[in-house]
Design a protein around this motif. Structure first.
Motif, mmCIF file in Angstrom:
data_model
loop_
_atom_site.group_PDB
_atom_site.id
_atom_site.type_symbol
_atom_site.label_atom_id
_atom_site.label_comp_id
_atom_site.label_asym_id
_atom_site.label_seq_id
_atom_site.Cartn_x
_atom_site.Cartn_y
_atom_site.Cartn_z
ATOM 1 N N LYS A 49 0.854 -1.193 0.000
ATOM 2 C CA LYS A 49 0.000 0.000 0.000
ATOM 3 C C LYS A 49 0.888 1.240 0.000
ATOM 4 O O LYS A 49 1.787 1.359 0.848
ATOM 5 N N SER A 51 0.304 3.971 1.205
ATOM 6 C CA SER A 51 0.222 4.637 2.515
ATOM 7 C C SER A 51 1.206 4.042 3.525
ATOM 8 O O SER A 51 1.609 4.700 4.478
ATOM 9 N N ASP B 520 -9.821 1.363 0.610
ATOM 10 C CA ASP B 520 -8.986 0.681 1.601
ATOM 11 C C ASP B 520 -9.730 -0.454 2.296
ATOM 12 O O ASP B 520 -9.600 -0.651 3.500
ATOM 13 N N ASP B 523 -7.884 -6.497 2.697
ATOM 14 C CA ASP B 523 -6.725 -6.926 3.474
ATOM 15 C C ASP B 523 -6.282 -8.288 2.981
ATOM 16 O O ASP B 523 -7.109 -9.105 2.563
ATOM 17 N N ASP B 529 -3.363 -4.690 6.964
ATOM 18 C CA ASP B 529 -2.930 -3.305 7.153
ATOM 19 C C ASP B 529 -2.494 -3.094 8.605
ATOM 20 O O ASP B 529 -1.437 -2.526 8.873
#
Lengths: 138, 545
Positions: A49, A51, B520, B523, B529
């Motif tokens: 990701k 982020s 988002d 996962d 995450d």
């Protein structure tokens, strides 16, 4: 804002089947690189990701190094393009946060790329030392 | 080490932290099981060698202790720490502490995962009907698995079918293949499709759907495993390479055909051979083909012995760089020397020159002999045999259909040459025979049977376990945009009731869909995450020296 850290802290993202074995081989061959470099291994570079890159730099890492699969990815035929997208999105996040884009680096590390890995990390740490740190800590 | 253990013990959630000399030893494994059961632990972190070595060992330890195997984390403090930083022991210790902390943080956020049991399809598609593929098909039939042999050519047998007498038994390649083909035809469990090619592979672990094209016909096949045994081809010298193109300069396969062409003295263009020169390593161990082709030294010495027996008094000159008549074929080399063959060694950068000779129709080979202090020799020969090796087929269709991993040399790559010699990184696809690199026919058959053993281990159990570390979508955050559906090349994500949903049997666990989700909401289990961020936190934390 010129508190230069003695040893840069680098977060490396590797991949379980390709670059992580290459990094293992660097260790088995006793090829030295600064211990400030630590590795988080994932199945595939395309799963990083953007982020996470920003988060790592905000949490105190001086740089993020993505040891990508390159063309060797066993999962995704377009892994290189996907990884490039991850990097450009991460760069956008860094630039928004006012962080120097040179703190993120990507290079293909194959399963026997021990010497290139050690060399890249040494070089990256040198570059990061020149950049200095301090202004990154959130 | 004591400092690392001490730091680990101080981490929140840690109940037991201890040091062991050999963590993978039976004794330590038992202690770990004891600790887990005594303290009813719900997580295990092992900080030792690379996860490539013992992840399965410690998953099993966790399972024995009643702990979910996916709530164990391996932390690599050897290959990626102590061994990499032998120049900085203090730095290595601090790094190990951080790595262990990150492992603990990640484990604290782990959830119990359960592999999905899937039934397997007890059928194997073997691609390629040379000796390796034929023997593999028979092996599969022997253990009660159905085999479908797909051969691109109209006839089975591959390269070996064209060979004359082979070492050490003296049976011809033609006979060997005929016996295999006959036996294959007798087995009801083996289907042979000639003139056919695999054009696609889809499906999930141990349950694949293949499409095979035969003429204009498309056949659909279900299979639990695919064995690729497509072989290699003889190197074809370039015009002018060692005189290739001159009358009397032939390749090893052409010479073998000459030997098979009749009885009695071997003749070329009607004239019995009196002098033959062999140039070794043509198309092997050069810049373009850096590998040794393994079979050619032995095959040539064996052919030379046949010629010596049929053409008494023939002169034979073997111009070589290194001779590799390994194993029992070493005896052939001694015999060939006794029968008068002369061996001349030339340097890599000083190859022999083949030119038209001064005498009628003959050839001349000029070579500098390294074994007699670089003396230049001129050999008059009726025939020059270029000992050509093997090169990979160029088979882009099959590579694309099966996503075969092609190495730098053009042959297909196994996962590990010693530990996993016939597996590829591609699910359900194994390789054997010369498609993975030059081999003798015996070696090709051996690897074919290794692929059979691999298929048997998977498919005879009837049930396979799928890795549960797959993607999952949080339906609360998913807004049904479908970006992830398009991003999955395995078709494992679909829309269910307006929300993305991952098929755990189809997901390969790459995580490629995770960063593409604009909400988002995806996962990858085991790499969530929260787990990655917790690991980053732990690694970023300072360590007191």
């Amino acid at each position: 804002m010129t508190t230069v850290a003695a040893a840069p802290r680098v977060l490396v993202f590797s991949t379980n089947n390709i670059s992580d074995p290459g990094i293992d081989l660097a260790g088995s061959s006793h090829l030295h690189y600064p211990p400030g470099a630590v590795v988080i291994s994932l199945p595939c570079t395309s799963g990083i990701k953007p982020s996470w890159v920003l988060y790592a730099l905000q949490r105190g890492f001086d740089g993020v190094f993505i040891a990508s699969d390159g063309d060797e990815c066993a999962y995704l035929p377009d892994c290189s393009e996907r990884s490039a997208r991850v990097v450009s999105q991460a760069q956008a996040l860094l630039s928004e946060a006012g962080i120097d884009g040179q703190r993120l680096k990507i290079a293909a590390i194959c399963s026997v790329c021990a010497e290139p890995f050690a060399r890249q990390i040494r070089q990256f740490c040198d570059d990061l030392s020149r950049l200095g740190s301090g202004e990154l800590v959130a | 080490m004591a400092k690392v253990v001490e730091a680990a013990r101080a981490e929140p959630g840690v109940v037991v932290a201890r040091e062991a000399m050999f963590t993978c030893s039976d004794a330590t494994q038992s202690e770990i099981v004891q600790d887990i059961t005594d303290n009813q632990l719900d997580g295990l972190v092992v900080a030792s060698c690379s996860p490539k070595l013992h992840t399965l060992t410690f998953r099993e330890v966790a399972r024995r202790a009643g702990l979910n195997p996916y709530q164990y984390t391996q932390v690599n403090i050897r290959e990626q720490c102590s061994w990499a930083h032998t120049d900085d022991p203090q730095g290595a210790t601090q790094k190990a502490t951080k790595l262990v902390r990150a492992g603990i943080a990640r484990t604290a956020l782990s959830e119990a995962l359960h592999p999905l049991d899937v039934e397997t399809t007890p059928r194997v598609v073997v691609v390629g009907g040379g000796v390796a593929g034929l023997r593999a098909a028979l092996g599969l039939s022997d253990i009660g698995l159905e085999a479908v042999l797909v051969e691109r050519e109209e006839h089975l047998g591959g390269l070996v079918a064209s060979l004359g007498p082979m070492s050490p038994h003296g049976r011809s390649g033609h006979e060997v293949v005929a016996r295999l083909v006959e036996e294959v035809a007798r087995r009801p469990g083996i289907t042979v499709l000639t003139g056919a090619e695999v054009v696609s592979k889809a499906g999930t672990y141990a349950n694949y759907h293949l499409v095979v094209k035969r003429g204009d016909e498309l056949l659909e096949l279900d299979a639990g495993q695919v064995i690729v045994a497509t072989g290699a081809e003889p190197y074809q010298p370039a015009e002018g390479e060692y005189g290739y193109g001159l009358e009397g300069v032939v390749t090893l396969p052409q010479f073998e055909a000459l030997l098979q062409a009749g009885e009695g003295p071997v003749a070329y263009q009607g004239r019995p051979l009196r002098s033959v020169a062999y140039v070794y390593c043509v198309g092997s161990r050069d810049e373009q083909h850096p590998y040794c082709s393994r079979f050619c030294c032995s095959a040539t010495v064996h052919a030379a012995l046949q010629l010596a027996a049929r053409n008494p008094g023939v002169s034979q000159y073997h111009l070589y760089r290194d001779l590799r008549t390994y194993g029992s074929n070493e005896a052939l080399l001694s015999q060939s020397r006794q029968r008068g063959s002369v061996f001349v060694r030339f340097a890599d950068d000083d190859p022999p020159e083949v030119t038209r000779g001064t005498t009628d129709g003959g050839l001349q080979v000029t070579v500098r002999d390294q074994l007699t202090a670089g003396e230049e020799l001129r050999v008059a020969a009726d025939l020059v045999v270029l000992v050509t090796g093997l090169v990979p087929h160029d088979d882009p269709g099959l590579v694309r259909a099966l996503k075969l991993p092609v190495g730098r040399d053009g042959f297909y790559n196994e996962v590990h040459p010693k530990l996993r010699p016939v597996e590829t990184v591609v699910d359900g696809v194994s390789i054997c025979g010369t498609c993975q690199g030059p081999k003798t026919s015996a070696e090709a058959v051996t690897s074919g049977l290794a692929a059979v053993a691999l298929a048997g281990a998977l498919l005879k159990a009837g049930v396979a376990q799928l890795d549960p570390q797959v993607a999952k979508v949080d339906p609360v955050h998913c807004d049904g945009c479908g970006t992830c559906v398009a991003s999955c090349p395995f078709g494992a994500i679909s829309m269910v009731d307006g929300r993305a949903s991952v098929d755990p049997a189809g997901c390969k666990g790459c995580g490629g869909c995770v960063p593409v989700c604009p909400r988002d909401a995806i996962d990858l289990k085991g790499y969530t995450d929260a787990q990655v961020r917790a690991a980053i936190d732990a690694l970023a934390q300072g360590v007191l020296a």
